[in-house]
Design an enzyme around this catalytic site. Structure first.
Site, mmCIF file in Angstrom:
data_model
loop_
_atom_site.group_PDB
_atom_site.id
_atom_site.type_symbol
_atom_site.label_atom_id
_atom_site.label_comp_id
_atom_site.label_asym_id
_atom_site.label_seq_id
_atom_site.Cartn_x
_atom_site.Cartn_y
_atom_site.Cartn_z
ATOM 1 N N ARG A 1 0.364 -1.467 -0.507
ATOM 2 C CA ARG A 1 -0.018 0.056 -0.097
ATOM 3 C C ARG A 1 0.572 0.992 -0.536
ATOM 4 O O ARG A 1 2.340 1.353 0.151
ATOM 5 C CB ARG A 1 -0.597 -0.044 0.945
ATOM 6 N N GLY A 2 0.150 2.413 -0.436
ATOM 7 C CA GLY A 2 1.184 3.937 -0.187
ATOM 8 C C GLY A 2 1.337 3.874 -1.800
ATOM 9 O O GLY A 2 1.986 3.050 -2.327
ATOM 10 N N ALA A 3 0.669 5.624 -1.818
ATOM 11 C CA ALA A 3 0.671 5.075 -3.630
ATOM 12 C C ALA A 3 1.919 5.104 -3.891
ATOM 13 O O ALA A 3 2.174 4.548 -5.213
ATOM 14 C CB ALA A 3 0.474 6.924 -3.208
ATOM 15 N N ARG B 1 -6.873 -0.740 -7.138
ATOM 16 C CA ARG B 1 -7.464 0.417 -6.597
ATOM 17 C C ARG B 1 -8.095 1.838 -7.359
ATOM 18 O O ARG B 1 -6.411 2.354 -8.314
ATOM 19 C CB ARG B 1 -6.479 0.357 -4.923
ATOM 20 N N GLN C 1 -3.033 2.532 9.623
ATOM 21 C CA GLN C 1 -2.001 2.924 9.171
ATOM 22 C C GLN C 1 -0.990 3.444 9.934
ATOM 23 O O GLN C 1 0.412 3.623 10.416
ATOM 24 C CB GLN C 1 -1.663 3.797 7.347
ATOM 25 N N ASP D 1 -2.219 11.040 -2.297
ATOM 26 C CA ASP D 1 -2.204 9.572 -2.948
ATOM 27 C C ASP D 1 -2.719 10.465 -4.900
ATOM 28 O O ASP D 1 -2.584 9.590 -5.450
ATOM 29 C CB ASP D 1 -3.719 8.998 -2.395
ATOM 30 N N ASN E 1 -5.029 12.296 0.040
ATOM 31 C CA ASN E 1 -5.252 11.510 0.735
ATOM 32 C C ASN E 1 -6.220 10.558 1.571
ATOM 33 O O ASN E 1 -7.027 10.942 1.862
ATOM 34 C CB ASN E 1 -4.021 12.181 1.479
ATOM 35 N N LYS E 2 -4.922 10.276 2.569
ATOM 36 C CA LYS E 2 -5.854 9.325 3.727
ATOM 37 C C LYS E 2 -6.842 9.807 4.134
ATOM 38 O O LYS E 2 -6.501 10.918 4.214
ATOM 39 C CB LYS E 2 -5.374 8.541 4.517
HETATM 40 O O1 MRU Z 1 -5.125 3.219 2.165
HETATM 41 P P1 MRU Z 1 -3.721 3.274 1.750
HETATM 42 O O2 MRU Z 1 -2.892 2.699 3.446
HETATM 43 O O3 MRU Z 1 -2.690 2.990 0.285
HETATM 44 O O4 MRU Z 1 -3.011 5.174 2.088
HETATM 45 C C1 MRU Z 1 -1.874 5.545 1.837
HETATM 46 C C2 MRU Z 1 -1.758 7.215 1.530
HETATM 47 O O5 MRU Z 1 -3.002 7.948 2.044
HETATM 48 C C3 MRU Z 1 -0.762 7.729 2.513
HETATM 49 O O6 MRU Z 1 -0.500 8.972 2.768
HETATM 50 C C4 MRU Z 1 -0.096 8.026 0.893
HETATM 51 O O7 MRU Z 1 -0.599 7.002 -0.264
HETATM 52 C C5 MRU Z 1 1.202 8.375 0.565
HETATM 53 S S1 MRU Z 1 2.063 7.323 0.905
HETATM 54 C C6 MRU Z 1 3.895 8.248 0.536
#
Ligand code: MRU
Length: 328
Positions: A45-47, A83, A187, A228, A238-239
């Site tokens: 996970r994470g962009a 996703r 997270q 994201d 973002n989250k």
């Molecule tokens: O649902 P997730 O855990 O993939 O969400 C991740 C985020 O929102 C992060 O803040 C974002 O991807 C940036 S990661 C460098």
């Protein structure tokens, strides 16, 4: 350190982020279907890490059916659709697909290049953002607050928002980090706190509902988050929980920085209202560690992300640009 996502010559290897912080384990993904499941379950996970996953997914597909480009494209589409919000996923897929006519080795080489670049650009972007934090905030050492996990686990290496933390810690400019817990999948408390512990950076886990109070009571000098998808006008997905944090930061005139690689910028979208927001399973909200915490069949609103309007963001910082928005 083991990378969050890597290639072992035959398969994709990920740290299983659903097992942290209890266990640091890796999983080998040998098929596109296994990769799609890992993306959907947030094992990876994470962009920026999703960008690498997208590119490696195409490399995996082309090894399976090297002579059937239609099958590779269909598999690539399944990976890209796993996703919807982080634009890096489809960006990574598209980048690897550009080399499809040149054969499996060329596709793999492109995927490996995506991975190598990721750490380099995250170091650059977060270094630029750390300089901006030093300029904007007088107090030393600094107290930062972050949301979700934008560290090495969310990238191929180094991290974005946590990359800023690392730069500031290296120069002795950091006091501590407030890590938002980040309901519902935690997270922040599971992954960011785990990373900060590994790095030896002092931290406190902050329930999401306490973040505004932390800002209001002068405990935080700067908020730093990842992204994201960033629309052309700077609106940032973002989250979920990032937007209320930005509102509170603006109310208390605390700088609010978004740090991300250029691959997170989606110039095709004029503004944030065009960003597709992933909605996830109700069970993520109605259950905690498998135990029901809501009446059976409760209706749930569970968006995985929110959009912060650019005018609440002090700056969006990438490896190439610093876009300034909110001035107070
Ligand atoms: O649902 P997730 O855990 O993939 O969400 C991740 C985020 O929102 C992060 O803040 C974002 O991807 C940036 S990661 C460098």
């Amino acid at each position: 350190m083991q990378r969050a996502i890597d290639w072992d010559g035959e398969a994709i290897v990920i740290i299983d982020q659903t097992a942290l912080p209890a266990r640091l384990t890796t999983v080998r993904l040998q098929t596109v279907e296994e990769l799609v499941d890992a993306i959907r379950s947030l094992a990876v996970r994470g962009a920026p890490a999703l960008g690498a996953a997208g590119a490696l997914g195409v490399a995996l597909a082309v090894r399976t059916t090297p002579d059937d480009h239609d099958a590779v494209r269909a598999a690539a589409a399944r990976v890209a659709a796993a996703r919807p919000t982080a634009v890096n996923l489809s960006w990574g897929v598209r980048r690897a697909l550009t080399r499809l006519p040149d054969g499996p080795d060329a596709v793999l080489a492109e995927a490996l290049a995506v991975m190598e670049e990721d750490e380099r650009v995250n170091r650059l972007a977060s270094g630029r953002a750390a300089d901006l934090v030093r300029q904007l905030c007088e107090r030393r050492p600094l107290r930062l607050l972050t949301h979700c996990n934008a560290g090495a686990l969310a990238t191929v290496g180094w991290g974005t928002a946590l990359g800023v933390v690392r730069h500031l810690a290296e120069t002795g400019d950091l006091d501590m980090v407030y890590a938002d817990e980040t309901r519902p999948l935690l997270q922040g408390s599971r992954l960011t706190a785990w990373e900060l512990k590994q790095l030896g950076v002092p931290y406190r886990i902050c329930p999401d509902s306490a973040a505004a109070s932390a800002l209001a009571t002068g405990r935080v000098d700067c908020v730093v988050v990842g992204a994201d998808r960033i629309a052309a006008n700077g609106d940032t997905a973002n989250k979920v929980g990032t937007y209320p944090l930005a509102l509170a930061a603006a109310r208390h005139q605390i700088p609010f920085l978004v740090v991300a690689p250029e691959s997170t910028v989606d110039e095709t979208l004029a503004s944030g209202d065009q960003i597709v927001i992933e909605e996830r399973d109700a069970k993520e909200v109605t259950h905690v560690a498998g135990t029901p915490v809501a009446p059976p069949d409760a209706e749930v609103y569970n968006p995985a992300f929110d959009v912060t309007p650019a005018d609440l963001i002090t700056a969006v910082v990438t490896e190439k640009r610093t876009l300034r928005f909110r001035r107070t």
